[in-house]
Design a protein around this motif. Structure first.
Motif, PDB file in Angstrom:
ATOM      1  N   ARG A  95       0.813  -1.213   0.000  1.00  0.00           N
ATOM      2  CA  ARG A  95       0.000   0.000   0.000  1.00  0.00           C
ATOM      3  C   ARG A  95       0.848   1.265   0.000  1.00  0.00           C
ATOM      4  O   ARG A  95       0.362   2.342  -0.362  1.00  0.00           O
ATOM      5  CB  ARG A  95      -0.918   0.011   1.227  1.00  0.00           C
ATOM      6  CG  ARG A  95      -2.029  -1.034   1.182  1.00  0.00           C
ATOM      7  CD  ARG A  95      -2.755  -1.068   2.501  1.00  0.00           C
ATOM      8  NE  ARG A  95      -1.908  -1.587   3.570  1.00  0.00           N
ATOM      9  CZ  ARG A  95      -2.290  -1.627   4.854  1.00  0.00           C
ATOM     10  NH1 ARG A  95      -3.475  -1.157   5.207  1.00  0.00           N
ATOM     11  NH2 ARG A  95      -1.479  -2.120   5.769  1.00  0.00           N
ATOM     12  N   ASP A 140       4.720   2.816  -4.816  1.00  0.00           N
ATOM     13  CA  ASP A 140       4.159   2.988  -6.151  1.00  0.00           C
ATOM     14  C   ASP A 140       4.761   1.938  -7.094  1.00  0.00           C
ATOM     15  O   ASP A 140       5.932   2.029  -7.470  1.00  0.00           O
ATOM     16  CB  ASP A 140       4.472   4.391  -6.668  1.00  0.00           C
ATOM     17  CG  ASP A 140       3.835   4.679  -8.020  1.00  0.00           C
ATOM     18  OD1 ASP A 140       3.226   3.763  -8.617  1.00  0.00           O
ATOM     19  OD2 ASP A 140       3.961   5.829  -8.495  1.00  0.00           O
ATOM     20  N   THR A 141       3.961   0.957  -7.438  1.00  0.00           N
ATOM     21  CA  THR A 141       4.420  -0.114  -8.329  1.00  0.00           C
ATOM     22  C   THR A 141       3.671  -0.098  -9.659  1.00  0.00           C
ATOM     23  O   THR A 141       3.569  -1.115 -10.333  1.00  0.00           O
ATOM     24  CB  THR A 141       4.241  -1.482  -7.654  1.00  0.00           C
ATOM     25  OG1 THR A 141       2.859  -1.663  -7.304  1.00  0.00           O
ATOM     26  CG2 THR A 141       5.099  -1.589  -6.400  1.00  0.00           C
ATOM     27  N   THR A 142       3.169   1.069 -10.044  1.00  0.00           N
ATOM     28  CA  THR A 142       2.414   1.146 -11.299  1.00  0.00           C
ATOM     29  C   THR A 142       3.297   0.983 -12.523  1.00  0.00           C
ATOM     30  O   THR A 142       2.857   0.458 -13.553  1.00  0.00           O
ATOM     31  CB  THR A 142       1.665   2.490 -11.391  1.00  0.00           C
ATOM     32  OG1 THR A 142       2.602   3.564 -11.220  1.00  0.00           O
ATOM     33  CG2 THR A 142       0.598   2.588 -10.305  1.00  0.00           C
ATOM     34  N   GLN A 143       4.566   1.428 -12.440  1.00  0.00           N
ATOM     35  CA  GLN A 143       5.480   1.322 -13.578  1.00  0.00           C
ATOM     36  C   GLN A 143       6.502   0.199 -13.424  1.00  0.00           C
ATOM     37  O   GLN A 143       7.062  -0.259 -14.424  1.00  0.00           O
ATOM     38  CB  GLN A 143       6.222   2.656 -13.758  1.00  0.00           C
ATOM     39  CG  GLN A 143       5.321   3.850 -14.000  1.00  0.00           C
ATOM     40  CD  GLN A 143       4.547   3.737 -15.292  1.00  0.00           C
ATOM     41  OE1 GLN A 143       5.050   3.262 -16.315  1.00  0.00           O
ATOM     42  NE2 GLN A 143       3.283   4.133 -15.251  1.00  0.00           N
ATOM     43  N   ARG A 144       6.731  -0.244 -12.199  1.00  0.00           N
ATOM     44  CA  ARG A 144       7.721  -1.296 -11.935  1.00  0.00           C
ATOM     45  C   ARG A 144       7.130  -2.232 -10.886  1.00  0.00           C
ATOM     46  O   ARG A 144       6.778  -1.821  -9.789  1.00  0.00           O
ATOM     47  CB  ARG A 144       9.020  -0.671 -11.421  1.00  0.00           C
ATOM     48  CG  ARG A 144      10.148  -1.650 -11.103  1.00  0.00           C
ATOM     49  CD  ARG A 144      10.914  -2.032 -12.354  1.00  0.00           C
ATOM     50  NE  ARG A 144      12.074  -2.850 -12.060  1.00  0.00           N
ATOM     51  CZ  ARG A 144      13.299  -2.370 -11.826  1.00  0.00           C
ATOM     52  NH1 ARG A 144      13.499  -1.060 -11.818  1.00  0.00           N
ATOM     53  NH2 ARG A 144      14.312  -3.184 -11.584  1.00  0.00           N
ATOM     54  N   LYS A 145       7.016  -3.489 -11.223  1.00  0.00           N
ATOM     55  CA  LYS A 145       6.385  -4.456 -10.346  1.00  0.00           C
ATOM     56  C   LYS A 145       7.316  -4.831  -9.188  1.00  0.00           C
ATOM     57  O   LYS A 145       8.544  -4.824  -9.312  1.00  0.00           O
ATOM     58  CB  LYS A 145       5.991  -5.705 -11.120  1.00  0.00           C
ATOM     59  CG  LYS A 145       5.018  -5.454 -12.271  1.00  0.00           C
ATOM     60  CD  LYS A 145       3.728  -4.826 -11.777  1.00  0.00           C
ATOM     61  CE  LYS A 145       2.758  -4.586 -12.918  1.00  0.00           C
ATOM     62  NZ  LYS A 145       1.530  -3.903 -12.451  1.00  0.00           N
ATOM     63  N   VAL A 181      10.977   2.176  -7.863  1.00  0.00           N
ATOM     64  CA  VAL A 181       9.759   1.973  -7.086  1.00  0.00           C
ATOM     65  C   VAL A 181       9.769   3.003  -5.965  1.00  0.00           C
ATOM     66  O   VAL A 181      10.648   2.976  -5.093  1.00  0.00           O
ATOM     67  CB  VAL A 181       9.693   0.545  -6.519  1.00  0.00           C
ATOM     68  CG1 VAL A 181       8.485   0.392  -5.603  1.00  0.00           C
ATOM     69  CG2 VAL A 181       9.629  -0.477  -7.656  1.00  0.00           C
ATOM     70  N   LYS A 191       5.500   6.222  -1.236  1.00  0.00           N
ATOM     71  CA  LYS A 191       4.417   7.188  -1.385  1.00  0.00           C
ATOM     72  C   LYS A 191       4.409   8.203  -0.239  1.00  0.00           C
ATOM     73  O   LYS A 191       4.731   7.880   0.905  1.00  0.00           O
ATOM     74  CB  LYS A 191       3.071   6.464  -1.416  1.00  0.00           C
ATOM     75  CG  LYS A 191       2.828   5.581  -2.627  1.00  0.00           C
ATOM     76  CD  LYS A 191       1.463   4.912  -2.525  1.00  0.00           C
ATOM     77  CE  LYS A 191       1.174   4.023  -3.721  1.00  0.00           C
ATOM     78  NZ  LYS A 191      -0.137   3.353  -3.585  1.00  0.00           N
TER      79      LYS A 191
END
Length: 400
Positions: free
Chosen positions: A48, A51-56, A81, A84
């Motif tokens: 949570r 930020d993993t929207t571009q890198r898992k 990564v 937040k």
């Protein structure tokens, strides 16, 4: 020298204290997720909060700790990564990291002062299958500016570090204004001293990179351990032989396979703008000219640099030149020197293709009076710039 994929910057203001702001305040104060006791922030590695929207990334328990395992990057460009809801300026950042058991050839990176995915500062560890290998580039500091990793222009900011492949590595950054100390598995002696942070932004986010496991993140705002916020000394300041005042043209594209010739020299109508050297006498063209927002651009760019040397007599003087990646030197409109220097290619100058004042040396046949020095400098990947020095100032004057 081993190149790393971790292989975007000048502070314009100095704010004496750390600013830590939370977009998601409860993220760190709830006992289940983290702790803020007023002196330190303990961050749990939970999906949570990153930020993993571009890198898992996977969030799991590994070797006794709650950890984050960053997956392989989908491309060559660095995609970190991010943590937040936090903005960091000064203080300490501590964490543990360990490479996966099947990959000792990647790296471990911590980024800070991150403005966006293209502009931040980073410290990374270069891994080797043999962890006992003694090498002078095991740890590296560099800024990313406009998406470009300037590692090959940052020779003073690399060094030796003891890195474990099969045990957790404890890493600590102490950041105070324009200076930083980095400790790796040894808290008595820093593995790296950075006398002047080279990023563009004095504050920003924190993020991680590298196919590795990360755990035990602790942030201590304002805990600078008496490290001075003022930049450290620049050893070139006492040397008047560095050529620090230049004029520069706007960038142009240099087609693949083509080299600069006299036909490419600036015309009388070409507009010029002044550019001054940074620390170490560095003319940093990446900082001045925004490109494709990547360390792997498709186009090779070039500019012309111009300065004047006034000689009181006809003479030959030696010129030292550090550069990357291609240089074309004209003196009074006559070509006198061509060379290449790239860490990615076989045409490397000492040391290992990095920009350094010892890259090359040649003679300038000066006439009596004013002598115009024109340098075409072209590059595609990573750093782009020069540093130049006249070996003797006898009977001559350079612009200051």
């Amino acid at each position: 020298m081993k190149k790393s994929k971790f292989s975007v910057a000048l502070k314009t203001s100095l704010i004496p204290c750390c600013t830590v702001m939370f977009a998601l305040f409860t993220l760190f104060i709830l006992p289940a997720h983290g702790q803020d006791n007023g002196k330190k922030i303990v961050v749990n590695f939970d999906a949570r909060y990153f930020d993993t929207t571009q890198r898992k990334a996977d969030f799991l328990t590994y070797k006794g700790f709650k950890a984050m395992k960053i997956s392989k990057s989908p491309g060559r460009q660095t995609i970190p990564v991010g943590l937040k809801g936090i903005t960091f300026q000064d203080g300490t950042i501590e964490f543990d990291a360990i490479p996966p058991s099947d990959n000792y050839n990647d790296g471990i990176a911590i980024n800070f002062h991150q403005k966006d995915p293209f502009n931040f500062e980073t410290v990374y560890l270069r891994l080797e299958p043999d962890e006992t290998s003694q090498r002078d580039d095991a740890i590296q500091y560099t800024p990313y500016i406009h998406g470009v990793n300037l590692w090959d222009m940052m020779k003073p900011f690399r060094g030796y570090a003891t890195i474990h492949n099969k045990e957790w590595n404890h890493i600590k950054l102490v950041i105070s204004g324009l200076q930083m100390m980095v400790y790796v598995n040894d808290f008595k002696k820093p593995a790296l001293k950075v006398s002047r942070l080279e990023g563009n932004d004095p504050t920003g986010g924190i993020s991680f990179d590298g196919e590795a496991y990360f755990a035990n993140l602790v942030i201590k705002p304002g805990a600078t351990e008496q490290l001075s916020p003022l930049e450290g000394p620049d050893w070139t300041d006492n040397d008047p032989s560095y050529m620090r005042k230049w004029m520069v043209t706007a960038p142009k594209t240099l087609e693949k396979g083509r080299e600069l010739t006299a036909e490419d020299l600036p015309s009388e109508a070409t507009p010029w703008q002044p550019i001054d050297a940074e620390r170490r006498g560095l003319i940093n063209l990446i900082r001045r000219f925004k490109g494709e927002l990547t360390s792997y651009p498709k186009e090779r760019r070039y500019v012309w640099l111009k300065t004047t040397i006034r000689s009181l007599k006809q003479q030959h003087v030696g010129m030292q030149l550090g550069f990357n990646k291609e240089v074309y030197v004209f003196l009074n409109k006559r070509l006198i020197y061509i060379d290449k220097n790239s860490a990615e290619e076989r045409l490397q100058k000492y040391p290992g293709g990095l920009l350094d004042i010892g890259n090359t040396e040649f003679d300038l046949p000066l006439k009596e009076g004013d002598n115009e020095v024109l340098i075409g400098i072209a590059a595609k990947n990573y750093g782009w710039g020069i540093m130049a020095r006249i070996k003797s100032l006898d009977y001559l004057f350079i612009q200051r």
